[in-house]
Design a protein around this motif. Structure first.
Motif, PDB file in Angstrom:
ATOM      1  N   GLU A   5       0.829  -1.211   0.000  1.00 59.95           N
ATOM      2  CA  GLU A   5       0.000   0.000   0.000  1.00 59.95           C
ATOM      3  C   GLU A   5       0.862   1.259   0.000  1.00 59.95           C
ATOM      4  OE1 GLU A   5      -3.857  -1.716   2.451  1.00 59.95           O
ATOM      5  OE2 GLU A   5      -2.135  -0.900   3.557  1.00 59.95           O
ATOM      6  N   ARG A   6       1.958   1.218   0.719  1.00 58.35           N
ATOM      7  CA  ARG A   6       2.871   2.363   0.778  1.00 58.35           C
ATOM      8  C   ARG A   6       3.494   2.628  -0.593  1.00 58.35           C
ATOM      9  NH1 ARG A   6       4.213   1.986   5.830  1.00 58.35           N
ATOM     10  NH2 ARG A   6       5.295   0.016   5.581  1.00 58.35           N
ATOM     11  N   ARG A   7       3.933   1.557  -1.262  1.00 56.83           N
ATOM     12  CA  ARG A   7       4.518   1.710  -2.604  1.00 56.83           C
ATOM     13  C   ARG A   7       3.482   2.239  -3.587  1.00 56.83           C
ATOM     14  NH1 ARG A   7       6.630  -3.484  -1.350  1.00 56.83           N
ATOM     15  NH2 ARG A   7       5.115  -4.363  -2.793  1.00 56.83           N
ATOM     16  N   SER A   8       2.267   1.731  -3.484  1.00 58.31           N
ATOM     17  CA  SER A   8       1.190   2.189  -4.369  1.00 58.31           C
ATOM     18  C   SER A   8       0.874   3.664  -4.124  1.00 58.31           C
ATOM     19  CB  SER A   8      -0.048   1.334  -4.149  1.00 58.31           C
ATOM     20  OG  SER A   8      -1.103   1.756  -4.963  1.00 58.31           O
ATOM     21  N   ALA A   9       0.839   4.066  -2.869  1.00 61.07           N
ATOM     22  CA  ALA A   9       0.565   5.465  -2.530  1.00 61.07           C
ATOM     23  C   ALA A   9       1.668   6.376  -3.057  1.00 61.07           C
ATOM     24  CB  ALA A   9       0.417   5.627  -1.017  1.00 61.07           C
ATOM     25  N   LEU A  10       2.923   5.947  -2.938  1.00 56.38           N
ATOM     26  CA  LEU A  10       4.030   6.737  -3.473  1.00 56.38           C
ATOM     27  C   LEU A  10       3.892   6.881  -4.986  1.00 56.38           C
ATOM     28  CD1 LEU A  10       6.719   8.235  -3.231  1.00 56.38           C
ATOM     29  CD2 LEU A  10       7.866   6.005  -3.395  1.00 56.38           C
ATOM     30  N   GLY A  11       3.588   5.789  -5.676  1.00 54.93           N
ATOM     31  CA  GLY A  11       3.409   5.837  -7.125  1.00 54.93           C
ATOM     32  C   GLY A  11       2.296   6.785  -7.536  1.00 54.93           C
ATOM     33  N   ASP A  12       1.179   6.721  -6.831  1.00 59.39           N
ATOM     34  CA  ASP A  12       0.061   7.627  -7.122  1.00 59.39           C
ATOM     35  C   ASP A  12       0.470   9.084  -6.923  1.00 59.39           C
ATOM     36  OD1 ASP A  12      -1.620   5.501  -7.710  1.00 59.39           O
ATOM     37  OD2 ASP A  12      -2.561   5.488  -5.716  1.00 59.39           O
ATOM     38  N   PHE A  13       1.168   9.335  -5.824  1.00 62.46           N
ATOM     39  CA  PHE A  13       1.612  10.696  -5.541  1.00 62.46           C
ATOM     40  C   PHE A  13       2.556  11.203  -6.619  1.00 62.46           C
ATOM     41  CE2 PHE A  13       4.747  13.618  -3.767  1.00 62.46           C
ATOM     42  CZ  PHE A  13       3.917  14.638  -3.363  1.00 62.46           C
ATOM     43  N   LEU A  14       3.517  10.376  -7.039  1.00 63.31           N
ATOM     44  CA  LEU A  14       4.478  10.783  -8.067  1.00 63.31           C
ATOM     45  C   LEU A  14       3.766  11.091  -9.382  1.00 63.31           C
ATOM     46  CD1 LEU A  14       7.400   8.291  -7.387  1.00 63.31           C
ATOM     47  CD2 LEU A  14       7.365  10.747  -6.898  1.00 63.31           C
ATOM     48  N   ARG A  15       2.819  10.243  -9.772  1.00 61.70           N
ATOM     49  CA  ARG A  15       2.072  10.471 -11.022  1.00 61.70           C
ATOM     50  C   ARG A  15       1.286  11.779 -10.968  1.00 61.70           C
ATOM     51  NH1 ARG A  15       1.739   5.080 -10.729  1.00 61.70           N
ATOM     52  NH2 ARG A  15      -0.174   5.046  -9.525  1.00 61.70           N
ATOM     53  N   LYS A  16       0.605  12.014  -9.851  1.00 68.12           N
ATOM     54  CA  LYS A  16      -0.202  13.243  -9.730  1.00 68.12           C
ATOM     55  C   LYS A  16       0.675  14.491  -9.757  1.00 68.12           C
ATOM     56  CE  LYS A  16      -3.976  11.084  -7.274  1.00 68.12           C
ATOM     57  NZ  LYS A  16      -4.607  10.853  -5.975  1.00 68.12           N
ATOM     58  N   ARG A  17       1.778  14.427  -9.046  1.00 74.03           N
ATOM     59  CA  ARG A  17       2.674  15.592  -9.005  1.00 74.03           C
ATOM     60  C   ARG A  17       3.309  15.840 -10.366  1.00 74.03           C
ATOM     61  NH1 ARG A  17       3.087  20.467  -7.077  1.00 74.03           N
ATOM     62  NH2 ARG A  17       5.243  21.141  -7.148  1.00 74.03           N
ATOM     63  N   ARG A  18       3.719  14.756 -11.034  1.00 82.53           N
ATOM     64  CA  ARG A  18       4.333  14.877 -12.361  1.00 82.53           C
ATOM     65  C   ARG A  18       3.350  15.504 -13.346  1.00 82.53           C
ATOM     66  NH1 ARG A  18       4.237  11.250 -16.636  1.00 82.53           N
ATOM     67  NH2 ARG A  18       3.455   9.567 -15.341  1.00 82.53           N
ATOM     68  N   SER A  19       2.093  15.097 -13.267  1.00 85.23           N
ATOM     69  CA  SER A  19       1.105  15.624 -14.219  1.00 85.23           C
ATOM     70  C   SER A  19       0.722  17.072 -13.920  1.00 85.23           C
ATOM     71  CB  SER A  19      -0.144  14.745 -14.244  1.00 85.23           C
ATOM     72  OG  SER A  19      -0.846  14.845 -13.036  1.00 85.23           O
ATOM     73  N   SER A  20       1.015  17.539 -12.699  1.00 84.74           N
ATOM     74  CA  SER A  20       0.638  18.911 -12.351  1.00 84.74           C
ATOM     75  C   SER A  20       1.701  19.940 -12.742  1.00 84.74           C
ATOM     76  CB  SER A  20       0.364  19.011 -10.848  1.00 84.74           C
ATOM     77  OG  SER A  20       1.562  18.921 -10.112  1.00 84.74           O
ATOM     78  N   LEU A  21       2.871  19.478 -13.159  1.00 82.39           N
ATOM     79  CA  LEU A  21       3.947  20.394 -13.554  1.00 82.39           C
ATOM     80  C   LEU A  21       4.085  20.431 -15.073  1.00 82.39           C
ATOM     81  CD1 LEU A  21       6.715  19.355 -11.019  1.00 82.39           C
ATOM     82  CD2 LEU A  21       5.427  21.492 -11.023  1.00 82.39           C
ATOM     83  N   SER A  22       4.358  21.604 -15.577  1.00 80.11           N
ATOM     84  CA  SER A  22       4.618  21.732 -17.008  1.00 80.11           C
ATOM     85  C   SER A  22       6.129  21.831 -17.226  1.00 80.11           C
ATOM     86  CB  SER A  22       3.928  22.968 -17.578  1.00 80.11           C
ATOM     87  OG  SER A  22       4.588  24.134 -17.141  1.00 80.11           O
ATOM     88  N   PRO A  23       6.587  21.530 -18.430  1.00 81.18           N
ATOM     89  CA  PRO A  23       8.018  21.684 -18.711  1.00 81.18           C
ATOM     90  C   PRO A  23       8.507  23.102 -18.417  1.00 81.18           C
ATOM     91  CG  PRO A  23       6.965  20.483 -20.471  1.00 81.18           C
ATOM     92  CD  PRO A  23       5.867  20.980 -19.573  1.00 81.18           C
ATOM     93  N   ASP A  24       7.670  24.069 -18.703  1.00 80.10           N
ATOM     94  CA  ASP A  24       8.027  25.470 -18.456  1.00 80.10           C
ATOM     95  C   ASP A  24       8.256  25.731 -16.964  1.00 80.10           C
ATOM     96  OD1 ASP A  24       8.505  28.065 -19.523  1.00 80.10           O
ATOM     97  OD2 ASP A  24       6.550  28.685 -18.717  1.00 80.10           O
ATOM     98  N   ASP A  25       7.503  25.041 -16.105  1.00 77.70           N
ATOM     99  CA  ASP A  25       7.647  25.199 -14.651  1.00 77.70           C
ATOM    100  C   ASP A  25       9.035  24.821 -14.159  1.00 77.70           C
ATOM    101  OD1 ASP A  25       4.980  25.972 -14.402  1.00 77.70           O
ATOM    102  OD2 ASP A  25       4.301  23.936 -13.902  1.00 77.70           O
ATOM    103  N   VAL A  26       9.677  23.886 -14.848  1.00 77.28           N
ATOM    104  CA  VAL A  26      10.971  23.371 -14.389  1.00 77.28           C
ATOM    105  C   VAL A  26      12.124  23.769 -15.303  1.00 77.28           C
ATOM    106  CG1 VAL A  26       9.951  21.447 -13.120  1.00 77.28           C
ATOM    107  CG2 VAL A  26      10.594  21.141 -15.511  1.00 77.28           C
ATOM    108  N   GLY A  27      11.845  24.653 -16.254  1.00 73.89           N
ATOM    109  CA  GLY A  27      12.909  25.164 -17.117  1.00 73.89           C
ATOM    110  C   GLY A  27      13.242  24.295 -18.315  1.00 73.89           C
TER     111      GLY A  27
END
Length: 80
Positions: A5-27
């Motif tokens: 469950e912990r690994r699954s939660a980390l994966g979900d968090f990483l996917r959500k955070r990745r999708s919320s950033l644009s390339p422009d946000d990180v240069g």
């Protein structure tokens, strides 16, 4: 919460955070054709200075044990 469950939660968090950033946000250059909302997995791995496969395994919830350094690199790359 067990390990799976912990690994699954980390994966979900990483996917959500990745999708919320644009390339422009990180240069990164935006480019003309993006089929992925937010950053690509390869881009996050590059920003965190880790292997793409390693990052994918984390997102997939595989049984890998990221070090504190890897987690800190991901936090920096994902602007946390």
């Amino acid at each position: 919460m067990n390990d799976s469950e912990r690994r699954s939660a980390l994966g979900d968090f990483l996917r959500k955070r990745r999708s919320s950033l644009s390339p422009d946000d990180v240069g990164l250059p935006v480019g003309t054709r993006r089929r992925t909302a937010g950053l690509r997995r390869e881009e996050v791995a590059q920003l965190a200075n880790i292997g793409t496969s390693w990052y994918i395994w984390l997102e997939q919830g595989r049984d890998v044990r990221p070090s504190v350094q890897v987690l800190e690199s991901l936090a920096t790359a994902l602007r946390l």
